[in-house]
Each structure stands twice: as C-alpha cells, then as structure tokens.
Design an enzyme around this catalytic site. Structure first.
Site, short mmCIF file in Angstrom:
data_model
loop_
_atom_site.label_atom_id
_atom_site.label_comp_id
_atom_site.label_asym_id
_atom_site.label_seq_id
_atom_site.Cartn_x
_atom_site.Cartn_y
_atom_site.Cartn_z
N ASN A 22 49.47 5.67 1.96
CA ASN A 22 49.42 6.74 0.96
C ASN A 22 50.82 7.33 0.81
O ASN A 22 51.34 7.87 1.77
CB ASN A 22 48.43 7.81 1.42
CG ASN A 22 48.21 8.87 0.36
OD1 ASN A 22 48.69 8.73 -0.76
ND2 ASN A 22 47.54 9.93 0.72
N ARG A 31 53.92 10.55 16.04
CA ARG A 31 52.56 10.76 16.58
C ARG A 31 52.48 11.66 17.80
O ARG A 31 51.38 11.91 18.28
CB ARG A 31 51.90 9.41 16.91
CG ARG A 31 51.80 8.45 15.74
CD ARG A 31 51.01 9.02 14.60
NE ARG A 31 50.79 8.02 13.54
CZ ARG A 31 50.59 8.34 12.27
NH1 ARG A 31 50.60 9.60 11.87
NH2 ARG A 31 50.39 7.39 11.37
N ASP A 46 58.56 5.69 6.05
CA ASP A 46 57.22 6.26 6.24
C ASP A 46 56.50 5.51 7.36
O ASP A 46 55.30 5.23 7.28
CB ASP A 46 56.40 6.21 4.94
CG ASP A 46 55.17 7.12 4.99
OD1 ASP A 46 55.01 7.86 5.99
OD2 ASP A 46 54.37 7.08 4.05
#
Lengths: 437, 307
Positions: free
Chosen positions: A288, A68, A315
C-alpha cells in the site's frame, strides 16, 4: 578509531560535483582527505580497501523504512533491518513510526537510536504526527525533534481531517521538520469489514478483489497541497511518500511550479511493476499503495528521468512468512526492499533507461539527505560523515531472498537480476558490510 | 481448460449421469474427498457431495463454523490437516478471492474451486453451459469457438460481487456467445467490459433483454455490499425480471439463476416458476458436472488442479 583508506576507486559524489578516480582517507568517522590516486598524505596505520575498478559513492539513504521495533521483532529488528540495509549499500535509514506502540514519544524515539538496538548503520526515527497515529491530537514536535526525530508522519494512517493536517504542517514548519504523508483517502479504500487490497482496474475486477481507486492517492495529495498553499508563508515542507499514481505526481509537479515546497519519493516496485504482477494472488505483490496501471508505472519512470521525483525510497516493510501465506485479502501490505533498491535502480534506471549513474545515486543519497536536512550526509566532501558505499557497477547478480539479512523475505524480486554488487558499506568510518569479490 | 477438454468434460457428465449407479460407484471407490466450506451453501455443497458419493468416494465436510477454523486455524494448516487425514482432493468454498491457489500451493492436492470470494465459480459456469446447450444446441457434442455463435447471454444484477458472473463471462465468449452485462453502476462498474473479449455493458435492461436468448439473473449479495447503500425499490424497477417484461421482450429466452433466488427481488415468483425458467434444471446439471470434474481431478493424475 582506526583510519581507513579506500584506494583506486572511482568516486562519484554528485553533491560535491566529483566524478573521478580518487583515494579517500576516512578517520574518526569522517572523511579526512580526498586525493588523486596514490596522493593521500597521511595513510600510516590505516586499513586499506582496494577499490580498483569499483565505484565509491556516498552511502545510500532510505527515507522510508519499517524496522518493526518496538513491538514486532518477529518481522524485523533494528539490528536485522539495518544489517539488510548495510548489505544494500545504505548507511542511513529513516524508521517509520507505525511500531507497537506507535513512536509518538521522545522516549521511543530515543529508544530506537540507543546503542543496545545493535544498528549496523545510522537510524533516524520519523515520529508520529498525532497521538497513536489516530489523526486527532498533535504530538509535541519540538520534543520529538530534540530526541532525534528527523521528520513527522502518520505513515500508514493518513491524516484525513483538514484541520489536523493543517495544524501538523504548521507545527512541523515551526520546528523545521518535514511532514511525510502516506497519501490515501481511506474513505475510498476502507469499507465495512475490510480494506481494499489492490489497484482499481480491469485486473482487480477480473480477480474479484476490492480495490483502491488512484484518486484515493491523488485526491489526498491535492488536499495536502491546498493546505500547503494556505501555509506558504511559513517553512512548510510536505513530502509525499511512495508516490504511485500519475495524477499524484502531476499534482506534486504543479505545486512545485507554483513555488511550493512539495517533494516526493517513488519506490522501486512502483517504477518497475504493475498490477499485473499480482498474478494469481501473489501476496508478495501486495503493498500500500498498491501496484498500479502500466500508465502509472510509466509516469513514475518519466518522473524520475525528468527530475520531478526527489528520491527513491524502498518502503521496506518486512512481514513473517506465515503472515503472507494467507488469503490475498487477509495478507498484510508491504514488501522488503533494502537489499534490492540499488541493484534494481542501476539495472533499470541507469542501464536500461540511460540515467547517468550520478543522478541515480543522488536520488538514493544526496537528495534524501537534503530533504531530511541530514547535515554531513549524502556527500563525501572532506569533513562529512564517513558514510560510504563501494560497489562493482558492472557486476550482475541474482537476488536470492533466502539469503537475506532481513528477518523476512517478502519480496517480489526474488530471482531478479540485479546490477551493481556492493563490496563494502562503511558507516561513520566502520565497515558495516563487506563482500569482497 | 481447452475446448477439447471442455467437450470431454461435458461428454463425461452425460455418460456418468447415464451410467449404472453400481458401476459408477467404482470409479472413485473409497477415495477420500474433503469438502471445505467457509461459506454457507445449499446447492454447491450438496451436489458436490452427491457427485463424490455417486462415484463411490468417501466425503467429509469441514465448515468454518464447526471446526478449528473458528479457533483461528489458517487455511494452509486446515488444508495440511485434511491431507494428513488422507484427503486426496479438496473441494473449497471460500469467502476470499484466490483462496484455491493458496490451498493448492500449501497442500499440493487437487483443489476444486466451489466458489472463491467475488472471483470465480467454475463448476457453476460449466453447469450453466450444459443447461444453455441443452436448450439452444441440443445434441451438440464437440465444442468449438463457434458453438454459441449468434447467442447473446445477458447477465443481470450484482455483477460486481458475483463469481458466477465472472466465470460465465470468461467461459461463454470462448464458444462464440456474446455476453451483455446489465445492472446499475454501483453493482456493475464500467470497467467490467474490459474483463475479457465478447463482453459488453448494457445498462438498459429492456434493451439487453430484446437481444437475448439467455437471461441469467443474479441475487444482490447483501453479505458483500460492505456498507454500500442501495435503493432496492429503484433496483427492482430497473432490473427485476417480471412476467410482463419477459413477455414484452424475450418470450422465448431461457431464464437462468444460480440461486439462491430471492423471490420478489431480482425475479418474480411467476417467472421463477414459469415455463421459461431452467433454474431447477441448472441444479440438476450440477451433480453431473461435478461428477465429471471430480473424476477428472482424481483419475487424470497428471492433470490435477482446479476445475
């Protein structure tokens, strides 16, 4: 740098073919010596870690993580994300480029690796394939590689245009980098006014949620494999990120039988959970690719056991609590995973499905290191980086998301039983995490 | 909800409907009920409001277009605000499936689902059930798994986007009814048949009609098509309920429609206004059902929860 001795542990180093009681001497960030218990030669002045009854293994490597930074430090920073990684036994992670701005430049690639970021373990950036990950203009892969990028990906923004994907694969092959594709044909998953939010099936129909057909993944993998076939005389390497459907895995398997360098990873949530876990709109079960059918989940397990799957990657996708406390369709995709990957893999792959410990560890270290060409990692052979995880393989414990080192706690595994408690994580000879019994 | 619970609810709807308005007014006297509407609504909003007021409750309406929701306030914060203002129950209409669970978790108040996205519209299914029973099982009191044995209900049209269809297809088979879903593939995926027991997909409207005692027509939800293209003339040819079609296949069936109806699209004006139409009866039943649901939510404290 002080030397460190790990004494009395059971060393499992699949890449070096070691599975025995060994003492290790770590010095100057490298593995200096390995010997039978009590037989190390040069241990003077070294700090000693007593690993009696514990497993000593190459530090884990997660090849699919979202840290991030830059841009979304409220979700995670490189410091907090790597602290969570260290707590999970990881000594290296690859950071995906969907930051703000997108990591499509050598400057950002270097910035992410700078000491000022306070990383607890090694961070290897994955650089964007195209400018801004918009799928149009290809970046300068040579420059990104010399800045430290270890792979190329427009993760989260799959490259739809055949010509751009072909060019990406070819250009990455020329500089010796792998291309990691988030395989999703967004023409099947995005619609006017929004995006689909779970797997297409009876559950999505019942819940009244717009849904992603499995073909959106497998179709993209098949397209990519066609392009790899066209480029087969180059050093092209396609790596399929977070594979979630039986059809995509079958396509990877077939490509490999055809002699192509096509590899894939699977995330713990895709080998453990199904679309049923969405329950009553649990946003911590939204990611996703989405949780799929039980048949797909079973195919992931079979693929791992059969060796079709090349790596386990989390992930890790942290999001702030307030971002997930919204309507299911409006919630961002992703869950955290760094602190639960080892515990879940040992509990399920090793204990439940009887996969040898060495093979489980290999999927979490030696194999990702090989896929990314990380020299001297994923093994503890003398001369390798002193990246080590020491864990109690028998310890069972309960994961409490509130105690996470990550800034976020968006996980469906809160309260789950884990197996294998990390005691020490050592990154290039430094103790990055310790939790002695 | 159990079948006993359903029976009780329907009985209360009838009792409340027949109650002296002055006595009925005391049941929820001065209790505070908030209507929180993220989508436009005529029938559901008005009948919930009339139901609450009919039981003596104070109501307040918050709609997404004239509130701080427009400024970006989240559903959680909107709910907490209503709770702080004294709301004891919230009636929620929302464009996102599952929103009532989020609101209930955030506020710990009884949340009555007045329609969530493409998911469910429970009170609509209850008022549809009341309408169906009035026509096919007049006088039926205690419901059982066989109450609607031998009854086939065909739901026609935009099933994919319809919360009314989902709620009905989940509810009616529990009473023994067979549900036929009918519509083109774009609006009715094959996997709809797997949504629950007692559900069958029948693409041929005339074949479905020939087996039905109840025909429930649905509007094409243009607002949820999300870029999907549909040939409307083809649709009408295949699925419009017309007078001749009705006469040819089901001259006695009850015709339902949750509204709003689009005359000349899914149903002709003649059928909508015709003798087999129970459309306005459904609307009337809405008030009675919603009184019963509100009473249950606000007086049976240990039950609470969604209707």
């Amino acid at each position: 740098m002080t030397a460190l001795v790990i004494r009395g542990g059971h060393l499992i180093d699949p890449a070096a073919g070691v599975d025995a009681l060994k003492d290790l001497l770590l010095k100057d960030g490298r593995v200096a010596e390995i010997a039978a218990p009590g037989k190390l030669k040069q241990t003077e002045g070294a700090e000693v870690l007593d690993a009696t009854g514990l497993t000593v293994a190459p530090g884990l490597i997660d090849m699919h993580v979202h840290l991030r930074e830059p841009g979304q430090g409220y979700k995670e920073t490189i410091a907090t994300g790597t602290a969570a990684a260290a707590a999970g036994g990881f000594t290296a992670v690859t950071a995906m480029p969907n930051t703000l701005p997108v990591n499509d430049s050598p400057e950002i690639t270097r910035w992410m690796q700078a000491p000022e970021r306070g990383a607890a373990i090694r961070v290897f950036p994955v650089a964007a394939a195209t400018r801004g990950s918009k799928g149009e203009a290809i970046n300068d892969f040579a420059a990104l590689k010399s800045a430290g990028a270890v792979a190329i990906s427009d993760d989260g923004c799959p490259i739809l245009k055949d010509s751009i994907m072909r060019e990406t694969l070819a250009a990455a092959a020329r500089v010796g980098l792998s291309v990691i594709q988030h395989a999703e044909d967004t023409r099947l998953t995005h619609f006017t006014g929004g995006r689909a939010s779970m797997n297409l099936g009876p559950t999505s129909f019942r819940l009244g949620l717009r849904a992603m057909p499995p073909e959106a993944e497998s179709g993209m993998v098949e397209r990519d494999i066609r392009l790899v076939t066209e480029l087969r005389d180059t050093h092209v390497h396609l790596h399929v990120a977070h594979t979630s459907t039986a059809a995509a895995l079958a396509a990877v398997h077939q490509a490999r039988r055809n002699g192509l360098r096509v590899t894939c990873e699977v995330a713990p949530h895709h080998f453990l959970l199904t679309e049923e876990h969405v329950g009553l709109y649990n946003t911590n079960a939204k990611m996703n690719p989405p949780l799929r059918s039980a048949a797909d989940r079973d195919a992931m397990i079979a693929g791992i056991l059969d060796g079709v799957v090349d790596a386990i990657a989390t992930d890790h996708a942290p999001h702030a609590v307030h971002e997930k406390e919204v309507e299911f369709e409006n919630a961002p995709n992703g869950i955290t995973g760094l602190e639960t990957a080892l515990g879940l893999s040992l509990r399920w792959l090793h204990k439940k499905w009887k996969m040898p410990l060495g093979r489980v560890l290999s999927l979490l270290s030696a194999q990702p290191a090989a896929l990314l060409n990380l020299k001297g990692r994923g093994t503890l052979a003398v001369g390798s980086f002193a990246d080590v995880v020491v864990f109690d393989p028998k310890a069972e414990w309960t994961y409490n998301a509130r105690e996470t080192k990550s800034k976020s706690r968006n996980t469906p595994f809160d309260g789950w039983t884990m197996q294998g408690k990390v005691r020490w994580t050592i990154s290039e000879g430094r103790i990055a995490y310790s939790n002695p019994a | 909800m159990s079948l006993d619970g359903l029976s009780h609810l329907l009985a209360r709807a009838t009792a409340l409907e027949n109650e002296d308005p002055l006595l009925r007014n005391r049941i929820l006297a001065k209790r505070r009920v908030a209507l929180l509407f993220y989508e436009s609504s005529t029938r559901t909003r008005t009948s919930f409001e009339l139901a609450a007021k009919g039981l003596g409750a104070d109501t307040t309406l918050v709609s997404s277009l004239s509130s701080s929701i427009e400024k970006g306030e989240s559903l959680k914060d909107t709910g907490l605000t209503l709770k702080a203002l004294g709301a004891e129950a919230i009636i929620l209409r929302h464009n996102s499936s599952g929103a009532p669970w989020l609101l209930e978790e955030a506020t710990r108040l009884p949340v009555l689902n007045a329609g969530d996205g493409m998911h469910e519209h429970p009170t609509q299914a209850l008022l549809d059930l009341r309408t169906i029973l009035a026509h096919l099982r007049p006088g039926a009191e205690a419901l059982s798994a066989g109450t609607l044995d031998g009854v086939t209900v065909t739901i026609v049209g935009d099933i994919l986007h319809s919360r009314v269809a989902r709620s009905n297809m989940m509810l009616l088979p529990r009473l023994g009814a067979r549900v036929l879903l009918c519509g083109p593939r774009e609006l009715l995926p094959d996997l709809a048949a797997n949504a629950g027991p007692g559900i069958t997909v029948e693409r041929d409207f005339d074949v479905a009609l020939g087996q039905s005692q109840v025909v429930m027509m649905l509007r094409i939800q243009a607002e949820r098509l999300a870029g999907q293209q549909l040939d409307l003339e083809e649709y009408k040819a295949g699925y419009q309920l017309t007078g001749p079609r009705l006469a040819a296949h089901v001259p006695t069936a009850v015709v339902l429609h949750p509204g709003p109806i689009i005359r000349g699209m899914e149903i002709t004006a003649g059928v909508a206004d015709g003798p087999q139409s129970a459309i306005l009866e459904q609307v009337r039943n809405g008030v009675a059902i919603r009184m019963a649901v509100l009473e249950r939510a606000l007086t049976a404290s240990e039950q609470g929860g969604r209707a």
